[in-house]
Design a protein around this motif. Structure first.
Motif, PDB file in Angstrom:
ATOM      1  N   GLY A 729     -55.713   8.902  42.429  1.00 33.57           N
ATOM      2  CA  GLY A 729     -55.843   9.008  40.982  1.00 33.57           C
ATOM      3  C   GLY A 729     -54.651   8.413  40.260  1.00 33.57           C
ATOM      4  O   GLY A 729     -54.784   7.660  39.286  1.00 33.57           O
ATOM      5  N   SER A 732     -54.638   4.696  40.551  1.00 35.01           N
ATOM      6  CA  SER A 732     -55.686   4.117  39.696  1.00 35.01           C
ATOM      7  C   SER A 732     -55.274   4.122  38.228  1.00 35.01           C
ATOM      8  O   SER A 732     -55.456   3.132  37.498  1.00 35.01           O
ATOM      9  CB  SER A 732     -56.992   4.897  39.875  1.00 35.01           C
ATOM     10  OG  SER A 732     -57.360   4.871  41.205  1.00 35.01           O
ATOM     11  N   VAL A 733     -54.710   5.243  37.792  1.00 34.63           N
ATOM     12  CA  VAL A 733     -54.256   5.356  36.401  1.00 34.63           C
ATOM     13  C   VAL A 733     -53.228   4.274  36.100  1.00 34.63           C
ATOM     14  O   VAL A 733     -53.264   3.600  35.056  1.00 34.63           O
ATOM     15  CB  VAL A 733     -53.700   6.768  36.136  1.00 34.63           C
ATOM     16  CG1 VAL A 733     -52.911   6.817  34.841  1.00 34.63           C
ATOM     17  CG2 VAL A 733     -54.831   7.774  36.113  1.00 34.63           C
TER      18      VAL A 733
ATOM     19  N   ILE B  72     -60.054  12.253  41.129  1.00 30.20           N
ATOM     20  CA  ILE B  72     -60.970  11.104  41.162  1.00 30.20           C
ATOM     21  C   ILE B  72     -61.780  11.057  39.843  1.00 30.20           C
ATOM     22  O   ILE B  72     -62.035   9.986  39.278  1.00 30.20           O
ATOM     23  CB  ILE B  72     -61.915  11.190  42.383  1.00 30.20           C
ATOM     24  CG1 ILE B  72     -61.099  11.320  43.684  1.00 30.20           C
ATOM     25  CG2 ILE B  72     -62.833   9.951  42.456  1.00 30.20           C
ATOM     26  CD1 ILE B  72     -60.216  10.139  44.013  1.00 30.20           C
ATOM     27  N   ILE B  75     -59.982   9.358  37.155  1.00 28.99           N
ATOM     28  CA  ILE B  75     -59.992   7.888  37.233  1.00 28.99           C
ATOM     29  C   ILE B  75     -61.173   7.338  36.391  1.00 28.99           C
ATOM     30  O   ILE B  75     -61.047   6.338  35.702  1.00 28.99           O
ATOM     31  CB  ILE B  75     -60.117   7.421  38.699  1.00 28.99           C
ATOM     32  CG1 ILE B  75     -58.874   7.830  39.493  1.00 28.99           C
ATOM     33  CG2 ILE B  75     -60.277   5.903  38.794  1.00 28.99           C
ATOM     34  CD1 ILE B  75     -58.999   7.637  40.986  1.00 28.99           C
ATOM     35  N   ALA B 110     -67.549   9.026  39.366  1.00 30.33           N
ATOM     36  CA  ALA B 110     -66.194   9.189  39.926  1.00 30.33           C
ATOM     37  C   ALA B 110     -66.019  10.600  40.494  1.00 30.33           C
ATOM     38  O   ALA B 110     -65.506  10.797  41.606  1.00 30.33           O
ATOM     39  CB  ALA B 110     -65.158   8.911  38.842  1.00 30.33           C
TER      40      ALA B 110
END
Lengths: 742, 184
Positions: A729, A732-733, B72, B75, B110
């Motif tokens: 996460g 990805s951010v 997740i 995201i 997600a």
């Protein structure tokens, strides 16, 4: 802690028929010289004349004077070569000198290597019989006029006996025995000659001994010698090959000591020698023994009731000038007995105040016991000691107490007997309340000066050590002496004495210390310790040292080294006797070693033994001890096992043979019980334990009984997945922000 | 589901009290954020609904599922929040996003991927962990064997003592438990 004395008492079985003395029984158990086994019987039986096949007694049978047999057989010269003492004196087993034998020692020819023409002879002492080593040391270092000169002494291996013995070498008396001068004429000296020929030389010798504080205690007619061929120099024979008074026929001993068994007559004083001198005087004046026909009991009863002088000379014609000296020398009261100064005063012609004749106070009625009408408590006590069961009955009947009060007017004695009976009654059923104890105590009350008489073991307190040694020699155990210490009969005897002299107090204290030793049931203490404390010159009686003669601590380790050649190596080189001997003679503090030696755990005991021997070798002997080291090395496996580390054990086992080859016990001890090595072993072992526990704890955290391994693994997986998700996460951010900002 | 049967009443009470306190803080902070950043909060609330559900479902202490799904899920939500911040940051724009089927599909997909990850990955990891533990146990046993060879069986004395004490404790507990049961 168990009490050795109590154990001894518990195992004791009363023996009412126990022999009164070892000498009377003649039951010497150790190997003895050919003549000794028979001669050991002689002294107390000697009042009865005995045939003397080829010795000094020849021709004197009719006199009734006690003279022992001598019949030592020569040993085969081929099988028994000469023994050597101190690499100087050759002693020939094939050349016995029967005429110079003593009742307990055989005489042999000696050759001095340094002075070949010197006339010497050796006396081979009976193995196991305590000898007077201290007296030997004194007599070797200084010449005493009137005493046969002692040249040297020491232990030698005596092949006819197959073991080591104490040998004492003397200058040979060229004129032979005093008795030999009378072979062709009657054994008699007239009143004009006796002073100059007998009393003068012998009293001078006693005077010299007195100045050295050495009583002779073996003065008898067959122990007088002429040093010169012309037979003008009369000397006293040897006095060191047996305990004081042991070789003496009963008639030569003062009444108190005569009542004791031969071994228990005690160290004595020079005044006891003067008594014996008086007896010799009577024999020579009369030419015979006036009491030859009397039994031992009759002789003692006679001496007790009439006095020695009256008993021996009462019916004889004694020349007037000799009445007073003989009365003085034979006085039964030691305080008024003549001393050497009095004899010399008399010999120089000066008069001495006559001794007051005091008859025994006559009772109003006699006391009948054992078919005898007794006049004195002394004879009653003597008779009681011979008939324990009857005596106990008589005492308990109360007639004795009554007789003492009414007939003899001795209320104090009667009171003491009543209190003794009361105390015994309190202990009824226990060993302290036994008839033997009661009779022994009553006998002490009736005759305080007499010896202690318990189960036939009769001794003066100063003869307890020798009596104990002979008891061990005869029976192989110390049961009766142990019971005597346990029941504190010695303390009771001292309590009966009045007045209490400093000597008696000192002796009492020393016996108290012994009693404490006897109470400790540990190796190095017990009755064996008492045996060696009381007999400092007694060789170690351990079966391990059967072929050796160890009477000095310096000889202990070399003797064990020799013993290792023929002893089962699985046995230990320390037993109760060896430990007690070492504890008695070794001057350094060995209490911790003895404590370890007595430990019930084998490994601790072995380390204690090794440390003791190592200390002894370090302090006493610098010579290597290969045999003993090898013996010890073979026993040390349990001690090696005290190390935790197997590697250390293997290292020690590999190093032992090298140290055994060095013959060094201190090195061996250092190997076995090195403080650094042991400390490291202990700390490493503790660390290993902690390490093991840590590993176990870790293992249990994985596979413990209350742990669900799958669940934990799954939880771990879930946590891992959560972390992966969070990281994904975050990445990805970051990427999204980066893309948007472009 | 985590069982709380092994917790004492005091511990349960403490947990409840802490839970109430956390909820209070969340409400306070949420209200504050709603006042100053209402559009973002609207997108976050609707976009992160699967995470909220996961949080409710996940009763474990570690909240692994919540973290995994949440991370997740975020995201999928984060690009739309960025759009709000970089373009028009209004409630209308936020409502547009939450009513956009495609946007919601992205956000929930997600979250679904997060769930998928959580459903599959722990089992695989657990297998690895089990193998590693077995190897570790074998290694420790080997170390213990070496110690016993060098120092003898007495090296395990501490462990034996500990076990004995545990057994004794167990026996005592058993006895007192029986007594309690009998008295009760």
């Amino acid at each position: 802690m168990a009490n050795a004395l109590d154990e001894a008492v518990e195992t004791a079985e009363p023996k009412s028929d126990a022999p009164s003395s070892p000498v009377e029984e003649g039951a010497v158990v150790a190997p003895t010289p050919p003549s000794v086994a028979n001669e050991a019987v002689a002294p107390n039986e000697a009042v009865t004349p005995k045939p003397a096949p080829n010795g000094a007694g020849k021709g004197f049978n009719s006199t009734g004077i006690p003279i022992p047999d001598r019949n030592t057989a020569p040993a085969d010269a081929a099988n028994h070569p000469a023994a050597t003492l101190k690499n100087r004196y050759l002693i020939f087993p094939s050349m016995p000198l029967i005429d110079l034998d003593t009742p307990t020692a055989s005489a042999y020819s000696v050759e001095d290597r340094r002075e070949p023409g010197r006339h010497l002879f050796a006396l081979i002492c009976t193995p196991g019989l305590p000898t007077r080593t201290r007296t030997m040391v004194d007599l070797r270092s200084q010449t005493v006029n009137g005493l046969i000169p002692l040249v040297d002494f020491g232990p030698v291996y005596w092949s006819p006996l197959g073991q080591s013995c104490q040998v004492v070498i003397f200058e040979r008396p060229l004129g032979g025995r005093f008795l030999d001068a009378f072979i062709d004429k009657p054994l008699k000296i007239n009143e004009y000659d006796i002073g100059k020929r007998i009393f003068e030389p012998l009293s001078k010798a006693l005077s010299a001994l007195s100045s050295l504080d050495l009583p002779h205690r073996a003065i008898r007619i067959d122990n007088l010698f002429y040093m010169d061929k012309d037979r003008t120099e009369l000397v006293l024979g040897e006095c060191v090959t047996s305990p004081p008074g042991y070789d003496q026929p009963q008639i030569y001993e003062p009444l108190e000591r005569a009542m004791a068994m031969a071994a228990g007559r005690g160290y004595g004083h020079v005044i006891d020698d003067i008594y014996a001198l008086g007896v010799i005087g009577v024999f020579l004046l009369l030419g015979y023994n006036p009491a030859a026909k009397a039994s031992n009991e009759e002789l003692i009863a006679g001496k007790a009731e009439w006095g020695t002088y009256q008993c021996l000379c009462g019916n004889e014609r004694i020349p007037l000038p000799l009445i007073e000296p003989l009365r003085g020398m034979l006085s039964d009261d030691a305080k008024e007995r003549w001393d050497t100064a009095a004899i010399e005063q008399w010999l120089s012609g000066q008069k001495k105040t006559p001794i007051q004749r005091r008859g025994v106070s006559k009772p109003k009625t006699t006391y009948k016991f054992a078919n005898h009408d007794h006049l004195t408590p002394r004879t009653i006590a003597y008779s009681f000691s011979k008939n324990i069961a009857e005596a106990a009955k008589a005492i308990k009947s109360g007639k004795l107490e009554l007789w003492l009060r009414q007939s003899l007017s001795q209320p104090e004695t009667a009171d003491s007997i009543a209190s003794t009976m009361a105390m015994t009654k309190v202990h009824e059923g226990s060993p302290d309340g036994a008839d033997d104890i009661l009779v022994t105590k009553i006998c002490m009350r009736l005759d305080p000066q007499a010896p202690i008489r318990y189960k036939g073991f009769t001794f003066m307190p100063d003869g307890f050590g020798a009596a104990m040694a002979i008891e061990y020699l005869r029976k192989g155990n110390l049961q009766i002496p142990g019971e005597i210490l346990a029941r504190d009969l010695l303390g009771y005897w001292f309590a009966c004495q009045s007045p209490v002299t400093p000597d008696l107090s000192a002796m009492d204290r020393s016996f108290l210390a012994l009693r404490n030793f006897a109470k400790i049931n540990e190796i190095g203490f017990g009755l064996e310790r008492c045996l060696y404390e009381l007999n400092r010159s007694l060789p170690c009686q351990s079966p391990l040292l059967q072929q050796s003669y160890v009477d000095h601590i310096e000889e202990m380790l070399p003797a064990l080294d020799v013993a290792s050649e023929h002893i089962d190596k699985r046995s230990r080189p320390v037993d109760k006797h060896v430990a007690a001997f070492i504890a008695t003679h070794f001057k350094f503090d060995i209490q911790p070693h003895l404590k370890a030696l007595s430990d019930p755990r084998e490994e601790t005991s072995l380390i204690g033994m090794l440390s003791l021997f190592a200390l002894m070798q370090w302090r006493l002997s610098k010579t290597p001890l290969y045999g003993l080291s090898s013996w010890m090395g073979g026993l040390l496996q349990p001690a090696i096992g005290t190390y935790h580390s197997r590697a250390t054990r293997r290292t020690i086992e590999q190093e032992i043979p090298a140290l055994v080859r060095q013959g060094s016990l201190p090195e061996l001890f250092d190997l076995i019980d090195n403080a650094d090595r042991r400390g490291k072993d202990n700390s490493d072992f503790k660390n290993a334990q902690i390490e093991f526990a840590r590993a176990e704890s870790e293992i249990q955290s994985f596979i413990g009984a209350d742990i669900d391994q799958e669940k934990i693994a799954l939880q771990t997986g879930e946590r891992f997945t959560a972390v992966v998700g969070v990281i994904l996460g975050m990445i990805s951010v970051t990427v999204i922000i980066f893309v948007k900002s472009m | 589901m985590v069982k709380h049967s092994n917790l004492s009443p005091e511990q349960l009470e403490e947990r409840r009290r802490r839970g109430r306190s956390n909820l209070t803080w969340i409400l306070v902070v949420g209200t504050f954020l709603l006042v100053i950043a209402a559009p973002t909060m609207i997108v976050l609330f609707f976009g992160m609904l699967p995470t909220l559900v996961a949080s409710i479902i996940d009763r474990s202490d570690q909240k692994s599922a919540t973290f995994c799904v949440g991370a997740i899920n975020f995201i999928g939500v984060f690009p739309y929040i960025l759009d709000l911040w970089f373009d028009l940051n209004s409630i209308d724009a936020a409502l547009n996003f939450v009513t956009d089927l495609f946007a919601m599909l992205v956000m929930y997909s997600a979250a679904a991927f997060g769930w998928l990850l959580f459903m599959t990955m722990p089992t695989v990891v657990a297998s690895f962990v089990t193998v590693l533990q077995q190897r570790k146990v074998a290694q420790l046993r080997g170390e213990q064997k070496t110690l016993i060879e060098e120092w003898g069986a007495e090296v395990a004395a501490l462990v034996e003592i500990e076990r004995t004490e545990q057994r004794e404790q167990h026996m005592e507990d058993g006895v007192s438990g029986m007594a309690y049961k009998n008295n009760g």
